[in-house]
Design a protein around this motif. Structure first.
Motif, short mmCIF file in Angstrom:
data_model
loop_
_atom_site.label_atom_id
_atom_site.label_comp_id
_atom_site.label_asym_id
_atom_site.label_seq_id
_atom_site.Cartn_x
_atom_site.Cartn_y
_atom_site.Cartn_z
N ALA A 341 17.45 -40.59 40.82
CA ALA A 341 18.47 -40.14 39.88
C ALA A 341 18.42 -40.95 38.59
O ALA A 341 18.54 -40.41 37.49
CB ALA A 341 19.86 -40.26 40.51
N ALA A 342 18.23 -42.27 38.73
CA ALA A 342 18.19 -43.13 37.54
C ALA A 342 17.02 -42.76 36.65
O ALA A 342 17.16 -42.71 35.41
CB ALA A 342 18.09 -44.59 37.96
N ARG A 343 15.87 -42.47 37.25
CA ARG A 343 14.70 -42.12 36.45
C ARG A 343 14.87 -40.75 35.81
O ARG A 343 14.49 -40.54 34.65
CB ARG A 343 13.45 -42.13 37.33
CG ARG A 343 12.14 -41.99 36.56
CD ARG A 343 11.94 -43.13 35.57
NE ARG A 343 10.55 -43.13 35.07
CZ ARG A 343 10.10 -43.96 34.12
NH1 ARG A 343 10.94 -44.84 33.57
NH2 ARG A 343 8.84 -43.91 33.74
N ALA A 344 15.44 -39.79 36.51
CA ALA A 344 15.66 -38.46 35.94
C ALA A 344 16.57 -38.57 34.72
O ALA A 344 16.31 -37.96 33.67
CB ALA A 344 16.28 -37.53 36.99
N ALA A 345 17.65 -39.34 34.84
CA ALA A 345 18.56 -39.52 33.71
C ALA A 345 17.88 -40.22 32.55
O ALA A 345 18.03 -39.84 31.38
CB ALA A 345 19.79 -40.31 34.14
N GLU A 346 17.08 -41.25 32.86
CA GLU A 346 16.39 -41.99 31.80
C GLU A 346 15.41 -41.10 31.03
O GLU A 346 15.37 -41.13 29.80
CB GLU A 346 15.63 -43.18 32.41
CG GLU A 346 14.88 -44.00 31.38
CD GLU A 346 14.05 -45.12 31.99
OE1 GLU A 346 13.51 -45.94 31.22
OE2 GLU A 346 13.92 -45.15 33.24
N LEU A 347 14.65 -40.30 31.75
CA LEU A 347 13.67 -39.44 31.08
C LEU A 347 14.37 -38.40 30.21
O LEU A 347 13.96 -38.17 29.06
CB LEU A 347 12.80 -38.75 32.13
CG LEU A 347 11.87 -39.65 32.94
CD1 LEU A 347 11.17 -38.85 34.04
CD2 LEU A 347 10.85 -40.34 32.05
N THR A 348 15.40 -37.76 30.73
CA THR A 348 16.11 -36.75 29.95
C THR A 348 16.73 -37.37 28.71
O THR A 348 16.55 -36.87 27.59
CB THR A 348 17.22 -36.10 30.80
OG1 THR A 348 16.64 -35.49 31.95
CG2 THR A 348 17.97 -35.05 30.00
N ARG A 349 17.45 -38.47 28.88
CA ARG A 349 18.10 -39.12 27.74
C ARG A 349 17.07 -39.58 26.70
O ARG A 349 17.26 -39.41 25.49
CB ARG A 349 18.89 -40.34 28.23
CG ARG A 349 20.15 -40.02 29.02
CD ARG A 349 20.66 -41.29 29.67
NE ARG A 349 22.10 -41.26 29.92
CZ ARG A 349 22.82 -42.33 30.21
NH1 ARG A 349 22.23 -43.52 30.32
NH2 ARG A 349 24.11 -42.24 30.42
N THR A 350 15.97 -40.17 27.17
CA THR A 350 14.98 -40.75 26.25
C THR A 350 14.32 -39.69 25.39
O THR A 350 14.23 -39.84 24.15
CB THR A 350 13.92 -41.52 27.05
OG1 THR A 350 14.55 -42.61 27.74
CG2 THR A 350 12.83 -42.06 26.14
N TYR A 351 13.87 -38.60 26.02
CA TYR A 351 13.13 -37.60 25.25
C TYR A 351 14.05 -36.73 24.40
O TYR A 351 13.70 -36.34 23.28
CB TYR A 351 12.25 -36.76 26.19
CG TYR A 351 10.97 -37.48 26.51
CD1 TYR A 351 9.83 -37.30 25.74
CD2 TYR A 351 10.91 -38.40 27.56
CE1 TYR A 351 8.64 -37.99 26.02
CE2 TYR A 351 9.74 -39.10 27.84
CZ TYR A 351 8.62 -38.89 27.06
OH TYR A 351 7.46 -39.59 27.31
N VAL A 352 15.24 -36.44 24.88
CA VAL A 352 16.19 -35.68 24.06
C VAL A 352 16.61 -36.50 22.84
O VAL A 352 16.64 -36.00 21.71
CB VAL A 352 17.42 -35.26 24.89
CG1 VAL A 352 18.53 -34.71 23.99
CG2 VAL A 352 17.02 -34.21 25.92
N THR A 353 16.91 -37.79 23.05
CA THR A 353 17.31 -38.64 21.94
C THR A 353 16.18 -38.79 20.93
O THR A 353 16.41 -38.75 19.70
CB THR A 353 17.75 -40.02 22.44
OG1 THR A 353 18.84 -39.87 23.36
CG2 THR A 353 18.20 -40.91 21.30
N ALA A 354 14.96 -38.97 21.41
CA ALA A 354 13.82 -39.10 20.49
C ALA A 354 13.67 -37.85 19.63
O ALA A 354 13.44 -37.94 18.41
CB ALA A 354 12.55 -39.36 21.29
N PHE A 355 13.79 -36.68 20.24
CA PHE A 355 13.68 -35.43 19.49
C PHE A 355 14.76 -35.33 18.42
O PHE A 355 14.49 -34.99 17.26
CB PHE A 355 13.78 -34.25 20.46
CG PHE A 355 13.83 -32.90 19.80
CD1 PHE A 355 12.67 -32.25 19.44
CD2 PHE A 355 15.05 -32.29 19.54
CE1 PHE A 355 12.72 -31.00 18.82
CE2 PHE A 355 15.11 -31.05 18.93
CZ PHE A 355 13.94 -30.40 18.57
N LEU A 356 15.98 -35.67 18.78
CA LEU A 356 17.08 -35.57 17.82
C LEU A 356 16.96 -36.62 16.72
O LEU A 356 17.23 -36.34 15.55
CB LEU A 356 18.41 -35.71 18.56
CG LEU A 356 18.72 -34.59 19.56
CD1 LEU A 356 19.94 -34.97 20.41
CD2 LEU A 356 18.94 -33.26 18.86
#
Length: 384
Positions: A341-356
């Motif tokens: 769960a921690a890794r799933a959240a980290e990946l989603t947050r990281t790539y979405v934030t980078a895009f924005l």
């Protein structure tokens, strides 16, 4: 024969470059042990940005159109959760859902032995109705839209992260499309649209309705918060049919500068003549690879004519981009896929934030240029 995609300015990648075995499919909230849950509130991962986070509820009414699902409703009502950088970390935590919403959501989802107050007891990181901390010229705005039958609260972890990084986030609950949406006066809108979900063209009807919801919400937020929101920097992200809604909203509303589809079949159609020239990110599980089960991404990739990335998260499943893995992990369960769960959240947050950050703030983001050894689960299926 290996399938390839070639377009003007496209870096050609083979399907094999992002192919991974499909993750096991499970119930979206696959909890199985009631004994681990009783009396223990679920928790969400803490945001990593420098800002405290506030959250407040807004109820909007669009009197220019009737509700698309409920014939007795004379106008379209929306519930919008606003997350934002706050001036303080002190204060009452914002609720994840109301008690009645939690009960109806979990009953309708038929999630085994989970206590029906699980969602209403979930501990968030945002301070309820905290005073906003803006900046001169306003903050960029990100609109979030959830999956089918789900409340936007299932994207709270992502919303809190973005707010901690200096974004205003507007999460839209689309009444009568979720199992339960609380409305003013103690009313609960249940899923009327579920009665029509086998009708021809239903999914297209949903995303077009969501596009209208988004445009109206933008009108209201820009009018109400001119000093908080920078109207020139708006993006949208959605999960599942919310991701399809992001495509539909961008086609309809030019104010949305960039969009993200997290694991959603794109029922919205992009005009073939002009395509969609604004930046777009496709972020999905292993079913969303070139030539995979969902052919809508193959179709739409050719019609995305601006900056674009097609990323696949190996080990993820359909709910990996939501709070479900974190909620399951907090009570000792697993909600599907092979990612923690921690890794799933980290990946989603990281790539979405980078895009924005790249498209709303103009920050250089090498993470989006090529695969990263820090995040080997994220495969590049296409880029341009």
């Amino acid at each position: 024969m290996v399938k390839t995609f070639v377009a003007a300015g496209l870096v050609v990648l083979t399907a094999a470059a992002c192919t991974a075995p499909a993750a096991p499919r499970t119930d979206p909230a696959a909890f199985s042990s009631a004994s681990a849950l009783v009396g223990k509130p679920a928790t969400l991962p803490a945001p990593t940005g420098p800002h405290p986070v506030g959250a407040t509820l807004l109820f909007l009414k669009d009197t220019s159109r009737p509700d698309p699902w409920e014939p007795t409703a004379p106008a379209r009502e929306l519930k919008v959760t606003l997350w934002y950088p706050a001036k303080t970390r002190a204060g009452e935590r914002a609720p994840y859902t109301s008690a009645k919403e939690s009960e109806l959501l979990l009953k309708a989802a038929r999630v085994g032995t989970v206590p029906f107050d699980l969602f209403s007891r979930t501990r968030t990181n945002a301070v309820k109705d905290a005073e906003p901390a803006g900046e001169k010229g306003g903050l960029p705005l990100v609109v979030l839209s959830p999956g089918w039958t789900k409340p936007v609260s299932t994207l709270t972890s992502l919303a809190e992260e973005l707010a901690s990084q200096g974004y205003v986030v507007a999460g839209i609950d689309h009444p009568y499309e979720s199992y339960a949406t609380a409305l003013p006066g103690g009313r609960i809108a249940e899923c009327v649209a579920c009665d029509f979900d086998t009708d021809p063209g239903f999914d297209t009807r949903v995303v077009q309705s969501r596009a209208a919801d988004v445009s109206f919400t933008l009108d209201e937020l820009i009018d109400r918060y001119p000093e908080l929101i920078d109207r020139s920097r708006i993006a949208m992200a959605g999960q599942s049919i919310g991701g399809a809604g992001a495509v539909a909203a961008m086609v309809k509303d030019s104010r949305i500068r960039a969009g993200i589809n997290m694991d959603g079949t794109t029922y919205a159609r992009i005009p073939k003549k002009d395509g969609l020239s604004r930046p777009f990110l496709l972020l999905g599980n292993p079913e969303h690879v070139p030539g995979g089960r969902d052919h809508s991404w193959d179709r739409d990739w050719k019609l995305l004519t601006g900056w674009k990335r097609w990323l696949m998260v190996s080990g993820g499943d359909h709910q990996s981009f939501t709070d479900f893995p974190a909620l399951a992990a907090s009570v000792g369960q697993r909600a599907g896929g092979t990612l923690t769960a921690a890794r799933a959240a980290e990946l989603t947050r990281t790539y979405v934030t980078a895009f924005l950050d790249l498209h709303l703030r103009g920050k250089r983001e090498p993470l989006l240029d090529e695969p990263s050894p820090r995040y080997p689960e994220v495969k590049f299926c296409g880029r341009s």
